[in-house]
Design a protein around this motif. Structure first.
Motif, PDB file in Angstrom:
ATOM      1  N   ARG A   5       0.835  -1.196   0.000  1.00  0.00           N
ATOM      2  CA  ARG A   5       0.000   0.000   0.000  1.00  0.00           C
ATOM      3  C   ARG A   5       0.874   1.252   0.000  1.00  0.00           C
TER       4      ARG A   5
ATOM      5  N   TRP B  97      -3.104   3.889  -3.304  1.00  0.00           N
ATOM      6  CA  TRP B  97      -2.542   3.152  -4.424  1.00  0.00           C
ATOM      7  C   TRP B  97      -1.884   1.868  -3.942  1.00  0.00           C
TER       8      TRP B  97
ATOM      9  N   SER C 241       1.182  -0.834  -5.012  1.00  0.00           N
ATOM     10  CA  SER C 241       2.361  -1.075  -5.837  1.00  0.00           C
ATOM     11  C   SER C 241       2.647  -2.574  -5.844  1.00  0.00           C
TER      12      SER C 241
ATOM     13  N   ASP D 209      -2.886  -1.448 -17.626  1.00  0.00           N
ATOM     14  CA  ASP D 209      -2.127  -1.227 -16.387  1.00  0.00           C
ATOM     15  C   ASP D 209      -0.679  -1.695 -16.497  1.00  0.00           C
TER      16      ASP D 209
ATOM     17  N   THR E 131       1.315  -0.121 -10.803  1.00  0.00           N
ATOM     18  CA  THR E 131       0.630   0.587  -9.720  1.00  0.00           C
ATOM     19  C   THR E 131      -0.833   0.763 -10.100  1.00  0.00           C
ATOM     20  N   VAL E 132      -1.725   0.371  -9.197  1.00  0.00           N
ATOM     21  CA  VAL E 132      -3.163   0.491  -9.451  1.00  0.00           C
ATOM     22  C   VAL E 132      -3.851   1.060  -8.217  1.00  0.00           C
ATOM     23  N   ALA E 133      -5.060   1.557  -8.425  1.00  0.00           N
ATOM     24  CA  ALA E 133      -5.837   2.086  -7.302  1.00  0.00           C
ATOM     25  C   ALA E 133      -6.223   0.947  -6.356  1.00  0.00           C
ATOM     26  N   GLU E 134      -6.360   1.272  -5.090  1.00  0.00           N
ATOM     27  CA  GLU E 134      -6.654   0.253  -4.090  1.00  0.00           C
ATOM     28  C   GLU E 134      -8.020  -0.376  -4.284  1.00  0.00           C
TER      29      GLU E 134
END
Length: 237
Positions: free
Chosen positions: A8, A13, A15, A51, A78-81
């Motif tokens: 986190r 975000w 990782s 992504d 890296t993506v949104a949580e």
């Protein structure tokens, strides 16, 4: 064992890091669900091809050339949580997917075993040597009977696993038995097919090698016979 990881970051975000191998048909997938470890526990993260950075997805050369297999590098992704699927269900979901994949693989292997036996018998009934059809020789008859016996055993295990798949405990045992039996039956039938086709059996022009390659591929996916027998030893004894 899950080696890929998620961490986190600030601003909601995630990782990702690590690498996945033998990812079937990843090049054509519009959604990828990757298993990672997050805070020491298994987790599932939803990804799209957009992504992934350039070069993250690479085609692999595998034994079964009819399969499209890829390696997936997660470093730098890296993506949104909110791409994180329900963490409380991740462990149970992975176990269910593992068993479902093995059940489907066993079905493919049992069908392949039957096709391989039919293919070999057709050759044994038509090829002649020393003035006789080679299928009349006991040295070839007996192994084919063994191959068919193994096929029938594997098919019975498959039907049992499909019938009780959703039964807790019993379903897992049946699936692991089915995959182990199918692995042995498919490998044996394909090996005999290559040998019984003689010098032709060792060439690309003989379909026997396709069955053997598919058997090796399935053994590498979700556990081979030895892996499942080890699991069964803990479940049964």
């Amino acid at each position: 064992t899950i080696s890929a990881a998620a961490r986190r970051g600030d601003g909601g975000w995630l990782s990702l890091s690590g690498r996945k191998i033998l990812v079937s048909d990843a090049g054509a997938a519009r959604r990828l669900i990757v298993a990672v470890r997050l805070d020491g526990a298994p987790a599932l993260v939803l990804l799209t091809p957009e992504d992934l950075p350039a070069g993250a997805l690479r085609r692999e050369t595998v034994i079964d050339e009819t399969r499209r297999s890829f390696s997936l590098t997660l470093d730098g992704v890296t993506v949104a949580e909110d791409r994180l699927l329900d963490p409380d269900r991740a462990g149970a979901t992975l176990e269910h997917l593992h068993l479902a994949a093995n059940l489907l693989a066993a079905a493919d292997m049992v069908g392949g075993t039957q096709a391989c036996i039919d293919y070999t018998l057709d050759y044994l009934r038509t090829r002649t040597q020393f003035g006789k059809v080679i299928g009349s020789y006991q040295a070839l008859k007996h192994p084919m009977v063994d191959a068919y016996t193994r096929y029938e055993q594997a098919r019975s295990h498959l039907y049992s696993a499909a019938h009780c798949f959703n039964e807790q405990g019993t379903g897992e045992i049946a699936v692991r038995m089915a995959k182990a039996a199918a692995d042995g039956a498919y490998s044996f039938a394909a090996d005999r097919s290559i040998q019984f086709h003689g010098g032709f059996g060792f060439t690309w022009d003989c379909d026997a090698q396709l069955y053997r390659r598919r058997a090796i591929w399935h053994a590498a996916q979700f556990g081979d016979a030895a892996f499942h027998r080890k699991k069964l030893a803990r479940l049964l004894f």
